[in-house]
Motif scaffolding. Structure first.
Motif, PDB file in Angstrom:
ATOM      1  N   SER A 290      74.089 -18.621  69.058  1.00  0.00           N
ATOM      2  CA  SER A 290      73.749 -19.654  68.080  1.00  0.00           C
ATOM      3  C   SER A 290      72.968 -19.023  66.941  1.00  0.00           C
ATOM      4  O   SER A 290      72.236 -18.048  67.131  1.00  0.00           O
ATOM      5  N   SER A 291      73.097 -19.627  65.771  1.00  0.00           N
ATOM      6  CA  SER A 291      72.344 -19.174  64.607  1.00  0.00           C
ATOM      7  C   SER A 291      71.714 -20.381  63.937  1.00  0.00           C
ATOM      8  O   SER A 291      72.355 -21.415  63.782  1.00  0.00           O
ATOM      9  N   ARG A 292      70.438 -20.224  63.597  1.00  0.00           N
ATOM     10  CA  ARG A 292      69.714 -21.307  62.942  1.00  0.00           C
ATOM     11  C   ARG A 292      69.249 -20.848  61.570  1.00  0.00           C
ATOM     12  O   ARG A 292      68.777 -19.737  61.403  1.00  0.00           O
ATOM     13  N   GLY A 295      67.489 -25.633  59.270  1.00  0.00           N
ATOM     14  CA  GLY A 295      67.800 -26.833  60.034  1.00  0.00           C
ATOM     15  C   GLY A 295      69.244 -26.948  60.449  1.00  0.00           C
ATOM     16  O   GLY A 295      69.624 -27.931  61.089  1.00  0.00           O
ATOM     17  N   ILE A 296      70.071 -25.964  60.112  1.00  0.00           N
ATOM     18  CA  ILE A 296      71.484 -25.984  60.488  1.00  0.00           C
ATOM     19  C   ILE A 296      71.716 -24.996  61.620  1.00  0.00           C
ATOM     20  O   ILE A 296      71.236 -23.860  61.573  1.00  0.00           O
ATOM     21  N   ARG A 297      72.436 -25.412  62.634  1.00  0.00           N
ATOM     22  CA  ARG A 297      72.727 -24.556  63.781  1.00  0.00           C
ATOM     23  C   ARG A 297      74.221 -24.331  63.883  1.00  0.00           C
ATOM     24  O   ARG A 297      75.006 -25.275  63.871  1.00  0.00           O
ATOM     25  N   ARG A 299      77.290 -22.259  66.099  1.00  0.00           N
ATOM     26  CA  ARG A 299      77.573 -21.633  67.390  1.00  0.00           C
ATOM     27  C   ARG A 299      78.900 -20.883  67.313  1.00  0.00           C
ATOM     28  O   ARG A 299      79.850 -21.339  66.677  1.00  0.00           O
ATOM     29  N   GLU A 336      70.448 -16.248  70.800  1.00  0.00           N
ATOM     30  CA  GLU A 336      70.209 -16.843  69.484  1.00  0.00           C
ATOM     31  C   GLU A 336      69.990 -15.749  68.448  1.00  0.00           C
ATOM     32  O   GLU A 336      69.454 -14.677  68.748  1.00  0.00           O
ATOM     33  N   TYR A 338      68.309 -15.611  64.573  1.00  0.00           N
ATOM     34  CA  TYR A 338      67.573 -16.384  63.569  1.00  0.00           C
ATOM     35  C   TYR A 338      67.874 -15.803  62.193  1.00  0.00           C
ATOM     36  O   TYR A 338      67.447 -14.720  61.835  1.00  0.00           O
ATOM     37  N   ASN A 367      80.322 -18.999  57.475  1.00  0.00           N
ATOM     38  CA  ASN A 367      78.980 -18.647  57.919  1.00  0.00           C
ATOM     39  C   ASN A 367      78.986 -17.231  58.464  1.00  0.00           C
ATOM     40  O   ASN A 367      79.930 -16.816  59.121  1.00  0.00           O
TER      41      ASN A 367
END
Length: 369
Positions: A290-292, A295-297, A299, A336, A338, A367
Motif C-alpha cells: 500500500s502507498s499513502r 490522504g489517498i491510499r 494498493r 506499506e 509512504y 500512480n
C-alpha cells in the motif's frame, strides 16, 4: 750430668694450666654485632645503640655497651657509621680491639634524635592476590545479604579493598564472614569483615557498592529455531553471578509471541540476539503493498525478495516492470510505502489547469509507488 726425673703429676698440672691460658687467649672477651640502622636513646650515641654487645660476663657486656661514641645527629638528619670508623673510636677510648670480635653490618645508619626508625616496607599486593581477596569479600557480603534480606534476591557487590586487608587475607588464607549494612541495602554500604578464627572485636571495616539485580527471563524448555515463544516456554529467575553480557529481558510479556532466531537450550537466559519478531512475509510470496500520500491510499501486488518480520523493511519486486523497492512490513503478507505528497505549483496567467497538473504526461489515474 744427669738430673733426677721430676714428679710426673707436677708436669701434668703445668701443662693443663698452660693449655687453659692459651685457650682463654683465643676466645674474644666480647662480640660486637653491628645493626644496619639504629635510633639513639639519648643525646649521645652509645656502643649499645649501634651494636648488640655479647660477652660471657654480663657486667663486662654492660660496661662496653655504655661506651660513649659521639653526639646524636639532629632531628631529620642521619649519620653513617662504618665498621672501620667504629673500631677507631673504640681504640681511642682504650678498648683493645684484639680482644674482641666484630660481626654484622658493614655500616650503621644512625638516625637523628627523636626520628622514628623506619620499618620495613610491606611488599605490594599483586593483581591476582587483590582480585582473589576482592572475590572472597564480595562473596561473604552477598551471603550476608541473602541471610538478612532474602535468599531469592540477586545482588551485585563491588568492594573497595585496602592493600592491608588484601595482604592479610592473602597471608592468613582464612574463611571470613561479613556483617553490617543497612536498609534499603543498596548504594554505598559499610560492612565489617570478621575472620572466623579471630575474635569479633578484630573485625575490619570495608566499603562496598551494592545493587539489586532484576530477575531475567530464561527458557523453561528447549525452544526450536523458528518456534513462537509461549508463556509456558519461559520463566523468571535471578541472574547468576558472572552471567554473559547482553541485552536481557526482565518481563515475560516482552518475549511471549516472539520467534526464536536459533535453537535455545533450556535454562538459557534470553537475549535480544536470540529472538526476533515472527516472520510474516516470506521470500517469493505475493504480498499487498500500500502507498499513502495526502490522504489517498493505493494498493498493488508485489513479490517479496526476502523474509521479513513485523516492522522490518523488506525488498519487493513490482510485477509490472520487475523494478525493486523497499517497503515496511505492517502485517501478514502486507507492507506499506509512504510516498511524499506532491505540491502543485501556482497557475500562471494564460496557463490551463491541465498544464499545472503536468501537461497530461502523467494522467490523473497513474500512480508511482
Amino acid at each position: 750430668m744427669l738430673r733426677p726425673a721430676g714428679n710426673p703429676m707436677n708436669r701434668t698440672a703445668v701443662l693443663a694450666v698452660a693449655a687453659a691460658w692459651i685457650a682463654w687467649g683465643a676466645v674474644p672477651a666480647a662480640e660486637f654485632q653491628l645493626r644496619p640502622r639504629c635510633q639513639p636513646r639519648g643525646p649521645i650515641v652509645l656502643l649499645g645503640d649501634v651494636a648488640d654487645v655479647a660477652a660471657a660476663d654480663a657486667s663486662e657486656a654492660a660496661r662496653l655497651a655504655a661506651t660513649e661514641l659521639f653526639p646524636a645527629p639532629p632531628p631529620g638528619l642521619q649519620r653513617i657509621l662504618r665498621a672501620r670508623a667504629l673500631q677507631d673510636l673504640l681504640a681511642d677510648r682504650g678498648i683493645h680491639l684484639a680482644e674482641h670480635r666484630f660481626s654484622g653490618s658493614s655500616q650503621v645508619i644512625v638516625l637523628g634524635a627523636g626520628e622514628p626508625a623506619k620499618a620495613a616496607e610491606p611488599s605490594a599486593v599483586g593483581p591476582a592476590a587483590m582480585k582473589q581477596a576482592r572475590r572472597l569479600v564480595e562473596a561473604a557480603i552477598v551471603k550476608h545479604l541473602e541471610t538478612q534480606v532474602s535468599p531469592d534476591e540477586a545482588w551485585q557487590v563491588e568492594v573497595h579493598l585496602t592493600e592491608s586487608l588484601a595482604r592479610r587475607l592473602a597471608a592468613e588464607g582464612a574463611t571470613i564472614t561479613a556483617r553490617g549494612g543497612r536498609a534499603p541495602w543498596t548504594g554505598m554500604q559499610d560492612f565489617e569483615v570478621v575472620f572466623d578464627h579471630k575474635p569479633a572485636s578484630e573485625a575490619l571495616p570495608v566499603a562496598a557498592k551494592v545493587a539489586r539485580l532484576p530477575r531475567v527471563v530464561v527458557a523453561a524448555r528447549t525452544i526450536a529455531r523458528g518456534e513462537t515463544i509461549r508463556s509456558a516456554d519461559v520463566a523468571l529467575r535471578r541472574p547468576e553471578p558472572g552471567a554473559a553480557s547482553g541485552e536481557k529481558f526482565h518481563s515475560l510479556d516482552e518475549v511471549v509471541g516472539l520467534e526464536a532466531s536459533q535453537t535455545i537450550a533450556a535454562g538459557t537466559v534470553l537475549q535480544r540476539a536470540l529472538v526476533r519478531s515472527p516472520i510474516v512475509v516470506r521470500r517469493g510470496e505475493l504480498i499487498v503493498v500500500s502507498s499513502r500520500a495526502a490522504g489517498i491510499r493505493i494498493r498493488t501486488t508485489a513479490r517479496a525478495r526476502e523474509d521479513a518480520a513485523l516492522g522490518e523493511l523488506v525488498t519487493v519486486e513490482s510485477l509490472a516492470d520487475r523494478k525493486t523497492f523497499a517497503a515496511r512490513v505492517c502485517g501478514p503478507q502486507e507492507a506499506e510505502v509512504y510516498a511524499r505528497a506532491m505540491q502543485s505549483a501556482p497557475i500562471k496567467a494564460g496557463e490551463s489547469s491541465l498544464r499545472a497538473d503536468g501537461e497530461g504526461s502523467k494522467g490523473p489515474g497513474r500512480n508511482v509507488l
